[in-house]
Design a protein around this motif. Sequence first.
Motif, short mmCIF file in Angstrom:
data_model
loop_
_atom_site.label_atom_id
_atom_site.label_comp_id
_atom_site.label_asym_id
_atom_site.label_seq_id
_atom_site.Cartn_x
_atom_site.Cartn_y
_atom_site.Cartn_z
N LEU A 1 0.66 -6.06 11.24
CA LEU A 1 0.64 -5.46 9.90
C LEU A 1 0.65 -6.55 8.83
O LEU A 1 0.90 -7.73 9.11
CB LEU A 1 1.85 -4.54 9.71
N GLN B 1 1.70 7.99 15.15
CA GLN B 1 0.29 8.02 14.77
C GLN B 1 -0.56 8.67 15.85
O GLN B 1 -1.65 9.18 15.57
CB GLN B 1 -0.21 6.59 14.51
N ALA C 1 0.69 3.60 2.99
CA ALA C 1 1.00 3.07 4.32
C ALA C 1 2.00 3.95 5.05
O ALA C 1 2.78 4.70 4.44
CB ALA C 1 1.54 1.65 4.20
N ASN D 1 -1.12 -5.03 3.10
CA ASN D 1 -2.11 -3.98 2.88
C ASN D 1 -1.85 -2.76 3.75
O ASN D 1 -2.42 -1.69 3.51
CB ASN D 1 -3.53 -4.50 3.16
N THR D 2 -1.00 -2.94 4.75
CA THR D 2 -0.69 -1.82 5.66
C THR D 2 0.80 -1.51 5.67
O THR D 2 1.30 -0.86 6.60
CB THR D 2 -1.17 -2.16 7.08
N ASN E 1 0.84 -1.20 0.00
CA ASN E 1 0.00 0.00 0.00
C ASN E 1 0.88 1.26 0.00
O ASN E 1 1.56 1.54 0.99
CB ASN E 1 -0.90 -0.02 1.24
#
Length: 293
Positions: free
Chosen positions: A175, A292, A138, A178-179, A135
């Motif tokens: 993870l 994050q 990501a 996709n991440t 991704n």
Amino acid sequence: MCGMTAASPDHRADLRDILAFYAEAGVDEALAEEPVDCFAAVASRPAQMPEPSVRAESGLPTTRPPARARTENPPRPAPAPARPAAAVPDEAQAALARELAGKASTLAELREAMASFDGCNLKFTAKNLVFADGNPEADLMLVGEAPGRDEDLEGLPFVGRSGQLLNRMLAAIGLDRNTAYIANVIPWRPPGNRTPTPHETEICRPFIERQIELVNPKVLVNLGGPSAKTLLNTTEGILRLRGNWRVHTTPSGTAIPAMPTLHPAYLLRTPAHKRLAWRDFIEVKMKLRSLQG
């Protein structure tokens, strides 16, 4: 006597001289009552057949077969178009790579630029360009060294045994592909999985640096020594580098936290060091949470 016929009186003197010559030569005995013309006998003798040759005795033909009619040679196929000549790695090719990478404003444009670039010899022995997987949005980007056999066949990074181990390592920190976003410093497989040369690495460096810049991840993971040395501008070995946070600076000046760790292929050969990689991935997980939050 061979060759003698009735002589005229005028030739008797010559005949006496000839007979004297024959007598001196040892020819002093007549073989028949009448003279024989040997030359006439030879002329009237039937022609002798040639002695049978070895080929005749073996049953093979004694005469040559008639010559075959010459046929025109079939037209030769047109030569295949020549492949582009492999470039010699030099500063000019590296400069061209920097120019192409700098012009790419999206990952799609960067991939197109890399596909059209003929300045790296590895392109001419690889089956596919191995650009990336995962991704691009990501927060985590992982960069290895170069594709292997399986990656070259599929055109995706980390799909062989080392890729399966990497998937499990990502799953251990919650993870997956996709991440996360995965790429390599070198996008073409070196022949026989050999180590890329410094020239090849320098030529490909602008592409991976631009790729990191376009993805702009929050955290970068360098999988193995070659990736860490290239992107962190260091000469230290991976066992000294791993587990310690470093900084990767993009061409535009953005600083990205980077964690050097052991390559999955190395861990397959040295399972005892998996615990070290586990510690590194725990550090990555904690860093992502802090950024994050």
